[in-house]
Design a protein around this motif. Sequence first.
Motif, PDB file in Angstrom:
ATOM      1  N   ARG A  43     -10.583   4.944  -1.244  1.00 39.70           N
ATOM      2  CA  ARG A  43      -9.307   5.533  -1.680  1.00 39.70           C
ATOM      3  C   ARG A  43      -9.516   6.928  -2.233  1.00 39.70           C
ATOM      4  NH1 ARG A  43      -5.369   7.604  -1.898  1.00 39.70           N
ATOM      5  NH2 ARG A  43      -3.286   6.924  -2.590  1.00 39.70           N
ATOM      6  N   ARG A  65       0.819  -1.209   0.000  1.00 38.62           N
ATOM      7  CA  ARG A  65       0.000   0.000   0.000  1.00 38.62           C
ATOM      8  C   ARG A  65       0.855   1.263   0.000  1.00 38.62           C
ATOM      9  NH1 ARG A  65      -4.912  -0.539   4.441  1.00 38.62           N
ATOM     10  NH2 ARG A  65      -6.450  -1.524   3.082  1.00 38.62           N
ATOM     11  N   THR A 120     -13.022   2.137   4.132  1.00 36.38           N
ATOM     12  CA  THR A 120     -13.513   0.992   3.371  1.00 36.38           C
ATOM     13  C   THR A 120     -14.645   0.292   4.110  1.00 36.38           C
ATOM     14  OG1 THR A 120     -11.307   0.648   2.411  1.00 36.38           O
ATOM     15  CG2 THR A 120     -12.843  -1.177   2.275  1.00 36.38           C
ATOM     16  N   LEU A 127      -7.684   4.271   5.870  1.00 35.29           N
ATOM     17  CA  LEU A 127      -8.265   3.690   4.662  1.00 35.29           C
ATOM     18  C   LEU A 127      -9.114   2.477   4.993  1.00 35.29           C
ATOM     19  CD1 LEU A 127      -8.463   3.736   1.581  1.00 35.29           C
ATOM     20  CD2 LEU A 127      -6.375   2.370   1.495  1.00 35.29           C
TER      21      LEU A 127
END
Length: 230
Positions: free
Chosen positions: A53, A2, A35, A31
């Motif tokens: 994102r 990532r 999500t 993140l």
Amino acid sequence: MRFEALRETLLKGGVAPRHVRRYLAELSEHLDDLTAQQREAGYDAEDAAIRARARLGDDDRLAQAMLEQPGMRSWPARLPWLVFVALPPAATLLLGTLLYATVYFIGNGAAKINAVVPLPQNWLIGFSAAAMTAISVLAVPMAATLLALLADRQRLKPLWPLLGIALLLLATPMFSSKFGHHHDGYLRVNYGLVIATQWSVVVRFWPLMLSHLLALLPVAWLIHRRRSAA
């Protein structure tokens, strides 16, 4: 991995690696939270990841948030001339001399040590001689390796460690000693670059010759690594 592109941008921008690691860890956690929120809102895994994102922001904006903070910059990025050029010769001389002197006095004082500790004098002298040779060979290459690793860690140009290593070679600590009794032994340290013009010079100063060769390997590795990554 990532945020790999963001990581490279921050390191090349001079941000200290420890700050980069912490920042990316925080971004990863954030993140994951975004999500999860998108999944709870009814989106499938792929759409939730894309939307999360996008909400987090693009790499340029995320990088700018760190690059605008001067306190995040590492010392090698702030003062490369100090870290790579000024400090290495002095630090190498100081630490090398301390180590060399320590093992020298073990060999030179083998008889006195043997009187207190049941260790054979020949063993103490042999250990001291081998350790002093190792220090003569490895002191500068170890400093050169550290400089190359620092430059690679911060994504700096190979020029800086190359300058530092060149100065180390020009000012190589030259240790010499002799075991003796009744004050006829000695321990000396000089600076200098030994150039082999004759085979006798190579034989006499082979630890320094080997040291010079080994000191060039780290910067060669760094240059190769940069070209491979380009």
